[in-house]
Design a protein around this motif. Structure first.
Motif, PDB file in Angstrom:
ATOM      1  N   SER A  44       0.846  -1.183   0.000  1.00 24.62           N
ATOM      2  CA  SER A  44       0.000   0.000   0.000  1.00 24.62           C
ATOM      3  C   SER A  44       0.890   1.243   0.000  1.00 24.62           C
ATOM      4  O   SER A  44       2.118   1.147   0.039  1.00 24.62           O
ATOM      5  N   LEU A  90       5.215  -2.436   7.213  1.00 22.71           N
ATOM      6  CA  LEU A  90       5.012  -2.739   5.797  1.00 22.71           C
ATOM      7  C   LEU A  90       6.300  -2.560   5.009  1.00 22.71           C
ATOM      8  O   LEU A  90       6.633  -3.364   4.130  1.00 22.71           O
ATOM      9  N   THR A  92      -4.290  -0.282   2.772  1.00 23.78           N
ATOM     10  CA  THR A  92      -4.122  -1.733   2.871  1.00 23.78           C
ATOM     11  C   THR A  92      -5.510  -2.385   2.855  1.00 23.78           C
ATOM     12  O   THR A  92      -5.974  -2.935   3.852  1.00 23.78           O
ATOM     13  N   THR A 125      -0.069  -7.391   3.146  1.00 23.63           N
ATOM     14  CA  THR A 125      -1.106  -7.824   4.078  1.00 23.63           C
ATOM     15  C   THR A 125      -2.030  -8.822   3.394  1.00 23.63           C
ATOM     16  O   THR A 125      -2.080  -8.908   2.161  1.00 23.63           O
TER      17      THR A 125
END
Length: 338
Positions: free
Chosen positions: A190, A197, A223, A249
């Motif tokens: 994202s 992340l 996300t 994710t």
């Protein structure tokens, strides 16, 4: 006309039981010494009058409110809601009250939430989103709050930082892809760029380079499931399409998997191997059967609340603490040989 709520006082209980006000207080104080007959009288009087201990008032007398703020964004996502559930349960088990503050990811929103926590005399804040400016974190610490930062990389003094072994997990995904015979690798992320992340992205890219492989990196939006579908379009319309994608994710992975199958008619894992991170409930559904990493939400909650409940020396409390937890790989059918 309706009357306002009138709370029964400890003095009223004492008068009904025929004991002193201090005897009532001792009866409802864990560990305090009270004669059995006195305890019986007080409990019976309290039940008859509907008396409940005012824990907030009792705590404020000790300069403690018992309130812990959970400062959260994206609380509707499966992983975040499971972490909130675990944290609130652990807080309740230790006699604390959770105050949930909904924020976006901006520093300004998190700072505003922390100022609200200070005004409500919260004993502590657990920050699951954003990263507070150092000045506002200092303000919280000076007000007597303790801070827990989950999946953040700040080394603010007086805080507990809880992270996962994200880079190491990314290396394990790379190994699984290589063993499955994958050569054209991609990472779907994202635009949030949170420390966790980015650690997964950087760890995956570095592990691939160590094997002499390149990685296509695409980032888009939040996300979310919808972002996963768009990331699939960005990756799978390339002239040289990737044969393996590690998604930052599980929600991204679910969107990507649906787009890969229904828009591009790809078979998983024959045409495309996919891995995710979080092990949300949907990852185990037969339509996804997603290989992923399990977030140790119970362990995260236990570490956070145990640290908050620890009556440590004030000098030790001001030092920085950190915990790094292990994310367990959960093998399913989205990678060949899994």
């Amino acid at each position: 006309m309706a009357q306002g709520k009138i709370y029964v006082s400890a003095l009223e209980v004492a008068e009904r039981a025929g004991v002193s006000r201090s005897a009532v207080s001792r009866t409802f104080t864990p560990g305090a010494s009270v004669a059995p007959e006195t305890r019986r009288k007080v409990v019976e009087a309290a039940e008859a009058l509907g008396y409940h201990v005012n824990q907030l008032a009792r705590g404020l007398m000790r300069n403690e409110s018992g309130i812990v703020c959970l400062i959260v964004s994206d609380m509707a996502t499966p992983y975040r809601s499971s972490l909130i559930k675990a944290l609130t349960q652990q807080l309740q088990n230790t006699g604390k009250i959770a105050m949930l503050v909904n924020t976006d990811r901006s520093d300004g929103s998190v700072d505003l939430a922390l100022r609200q926590a200070i005004r409500y005399r919260a004993d502590a804040s657990i920050i699951l989103s954003g990263l507070p400016d150092k000045s506002i974190a200092d303000l919280c610490l000076k007000s007597g709050q303790r801070l827990v930062l989950i999946n953040r990389n700040d080394d603010q003094e007086g805080t507990l930082k809880i992270n996962l072994d994200d880079r190491e997990a990314a290396g394990r995904v790379l190994t699984a892809f290589v063993r499955a015979g994958c050569e054209r690798l991609a990472f779907a992320n994202s635009d949030a760029r949170t420390p966790s992340l980015m650690a997964r992205e950087d760890g995956f890219v570095d592990a691939a380079r160590a094997h002499g492989l390149d990685v296509i990196v695409e980032r888009f939006g939040g996300t979310t499931y919808e972002s996963g579908k768009i990331l699939a379009q960005k990756l799978l319309t390339r002239s040289l399409r990737p044969d393996a994608v590690f998604c930052a994710t599980d929600l991204l992975a679910c969107g990507l998997l649906d787009a890969a199958r229904h828009q591009f008619s790809l078979s998983v894992p024959e045409d495309l191997c996919v891995a995710g991170f979080d092990d949300i409930q949907q990852a185990s559904w037969s339509s996804y059967d997603l290989t992923t990493f399990s977030q140790p939400v119970e362990a995260i909650a236990l570490e956070a609340v145990s640290w908050l409940a620890d009556e440590m020396d004030p000098a030790v409390r001001q030092s920085h603490s950190s915990r790094r937890l292990h994310a367990e790989l959960v093998w399913r059918g989205s990678i060949r040989g899994g």
